[in-house]
Scaffold this active site. Structure first.
Site, PDB file in Angstrom:
ATOM      1  N   ASP A  33       3.057  -5.396  -3.749  1.00 18.38           N
ATOM      2  CA  ASP A  33       3.265  -4.332  -2.841  1.00 18.38           C
ATOM      3  C   ASP A  33       2.518  -3.107  -3.528  1.00 18.38           C
ATOM      4  O   ASP A  33       2.437  -2.960  -4.689  1.00 18.38           O
ATOM      5  CB  ASP A  33       4.786  -4.070  -2.962  1.00 18.38           C
ATOM      6  CG  ASP A  33       5.188  -2.990  -2.052  1.00 18.38           C
ATOM      7  OD1 ASP A  33       5.848  -3.396  -1.149  1.00 18.38           O
ATOM      8  OD2 ASP A  33       4.762  -1.777  -2.245  1.00 18.38           O
ATOM      9  N   ASN A  93      13.364  -5.636   5.637  1.00 25.35           N
ATOM     10  CA  ASN A  93      13.691  -4.675   6.325  1.00 25.35           C
ATOM     11  C   ASN A  93      13.415  -4.671   7.733  1.00 25.35           C
ATOM     12  O   ASN A  93      12.366  -5.073   8.101  1.00 25.35           O
ATOM     13  CB  ASN A  93      12.914  -3.224   5.943  1.00 25.35           C
ATOM     14  CG  ASN A  93      13.257  -3.038   4.435  1.00 25.35           C
ATOM     15  OD1 ASN A  93      14.607  -3.053   3.946  1.00 25.35           O
ATOM     16  ND2 ASN A  93      12.109  -2.622   3.409  1.00 25.35           N
ATOM     17  N   VAL A 102       6.209  -1.280   8.105  1.00 23.92           N
ATOM     18  CA  VAL A 102       4.990  -2.167   8.582  1.00 23.92           C
ATOM     19  C   VAL A 102       5.629  -3.230   9.540  1.00 23.92           C
ATOM     20  O   VAL A 102       6.426  -3.975   9.262  1.00 23.92           O
ATOM     21  CB  VAL A 102       4.500  -2.531   7.387  1.00 23.92           C
ATOM     22  CG1 VAL A 102       3.231  -3.493   7.787  1.00 23.92           C
ATOM     23  CG2 VAL A 102       3.899  -1.574   6.494  1.00 23.92           C
ATOM     24  N   HIS A 106       7.850  -9.347   7.178  1.00 25.66           N
ATOM     25  CA  HIS A 106       7.509  -9.591   5.659  1.00 25.66           C
ATOM     26  C   HIS A 106       8.700  -9.800   4.857  1.00 25.66           C
ATOM     27  O   HIS A 106       9.824  -8.914   5.098  1.00 25.66           O
ATOM     28  CB  HIS A 106       6.911  -8.575   5.119  1.00 25.66           C
ATOM     29  CG  HIS A 106       7.193  -7.118   5.119  1.00 25.66           C
ATOM     30  ND1 HIS A 106       6.957  -6.205   6.560  1.00 25.66           N
ATOM     31  CD2 HIS A 106       7.933  -6.362   4.389  1.00 25.66           C
ATOM     32  CE1 HIS A 106       7.672  -5.136   6.334  1.00 25.66           C
ATOM     33  NE2 HIS A 106       8.047  -4.973   5.127  1.00 25.66           N
ATOM     34  N   HIS A 108      10.309  -8.784   0.976  1.00 21.56           N
ATOM     35  CA  HIS A 108       9.878  -8.117  -0.279  1.00 21.56           C
ATOM     36  C   HIS A 108      10.534  -9.064  -1.251  1.00 21.56           C
ATOM     37  O   HIS A 108      11.796  -9.516  -1.020  1.00 21.56           O
ATOM     38  CB  HIS A 108      10.587  -6.702  -0.412  1.00 21.56           C
ATOM     39  CG  HIS A 108      10.191  -5.899   0.430  1.00 21.56           C
ATOM     40  ND1 HIS A 108       9.323  -4.933   0.023  1.00 21.56           N
ATOM     41  CD2 HIS A 108      10.541  -5.738   1.867  1.00 21.56           C
ATOM     42  CE1 HIS A 108       9.065  -3.956   1.096  1.00 21.56           C
ATOM     43  NE2 HIS A 108       9.707  -4.468   2.091  1.00 21.56           N
TER      44      HIS A 108
HETATM   45  P1  DGP Z   1       8.805  -2.076   4.878  1.00 22.05           P
HETATM   46  O1  DGP Z   1       9.707  -0.693   4.518  1.00 22.05           O
HETATM   47  O2  DGP Z   1       9.611  -3.087   4.519  1.00 22.05           O
HETATM   48  O3  DGP Z   1       7.775  -2.205   6.088  1.00 22.05           O
HETATM   49  O4  DGP Z   1       7.795  -2.116   3.736  1.00 22.05           O
HETATM   50  C1  DGP Z   1       6.515  -2.222   3.579  1.00 22.05           C
HETATM   51  C2  DGP Z   1       5.619  -2.199   2.178  1.00 22.05           C
HETATM   52  O5  DGP Z   1       4.433  -2.414   2.489  1.00 22.05           O
HETATM   53  C3  DGP Z   1       6.149  -1.001   1.375  1.00 22.05           C
HETATM   54  O6  DGP Z   1       6.791  -1.366   0.220  1.00 22.05           O
HETATM   55  C4  DGP Z   1       4.531  -0.527   0.890  1.00 22.05           C
HETATM   56  C5  DGP Z   1       3.824  -1.824   1.372  1.00 22.05           C
HETATM   57  N1  DGP Z   1       2.259  -1.364   1.855  1.00 22.05           N
HETATM   58  C6  DGP Z   1       2.331  -0.471   2.969  1.00 22.05           C
HETATM   59  N2  DGP Z   1       0.815  -0.408   3.082  1.00 22.05           N
HETATM   60  C7  DGP Z   1       0.274  -1.355   1.956  1.00 22.05           C
HETATM   61  C8  DGP Z   1      -1.088  -1.940   1.668  1.00 22.05           C
HETATM   62  O7  DGP Z   1      -2.135  -1.562   2.326  1.00 22.05           O
HETATM   63  N3  DGP Z   1      -1.276  -2.796   0.654  1.00 22.05           N
HETATM   64  C9  DGP Z   1      -0.094  -3.293   0.182  1.00 22.05           C
HETATM   65  N4  DGP Z   1      -0.265  -4.217  -0.934  1.00 22.05           N
HETATM   66  N5  DGP Z   1       1.351  -2.818   0.236  1.00 22.05           N
HETATM   67  C10 DGP Z   1       1.330  -2.137   1.420  1.00 22.05           C
END
Ligand code: DGP
Length: 120
Positions: A33, A93, A102, A106, A108
């Site tokens: 992340d 989430n 996003v 996914h 976490h």
């Molecule tokens: P959620 O709230 O569950 O949709 O979490 C999305 C997660 O994605 C958040 O913890 C940050 C991560 N994230 C957002 N953009 C990027 C990215 O460009 N690269 C990576 N590695 N993680 C990202």
């Protein structure tokens, strides 16, 4: 809501945006992340286009669902955070109240340190 092919995880899957990869097979990609909340904070995503857990469970094939779940166990063993070691937490989430940012399904995975019981 329709799946947005331009979400950031779709771009990562197309190699248009870089990521720090943890694991990949034909069905899943896992990467760190960008904004880690714990010592170990990784994301696991299916390669198919699914918005969230419900979309995945409704539309993905049994093979995709099995492979996704098996990948979790494979990855936590790789990272030495499985229950044979110190354990971990997995969350997903979903939607507005779930705090999803996003809209590509996914999980976490958090580990590497003690995580408090409550959800914030
Ligand atoms: P959620 O709230 O569950 O949709 O979490 C999305 C997660 O994605 C958040 O913890 C940050 C991560 N994230 C957002 N953009 C990027 C990215 O460009 N690269 C990576 N590695 N993680 C990202």
């Amino acid at each position: 809501m329709n799946y947005d092919k331009n979400n950031i995880f779709a771009k990562i899957l197309r190699n248009e945006t870089p990521c720090k990869k943890v694991y990949e097979n034909d069905y899943v990609l896992s990467f760190y992340d960008v904004n880690p909340q714990k010592k170990i904070h990784i994301l696991v995503i299916p390669k198919g286009e699914y918005i969230d857990l419900d979309d995945f469970n409704s539309k993905a094939s049994e093979k995709e669902i099995i492979e996704f779940n098996k990948a979790i166990t494979h990855i936590v063993k790789m990272l030495k955070i499985s229950n044979q070691e110190d354990g971990y937490r997995v969350i997903s989430n979903i939607g507005k109240n779930g705090g999803q940012e996003v809209f590509h399904f996914h999980y976490h995975i958090f580990g590497g340190e003690k995580i408090r019981k409550m959800v914030f």
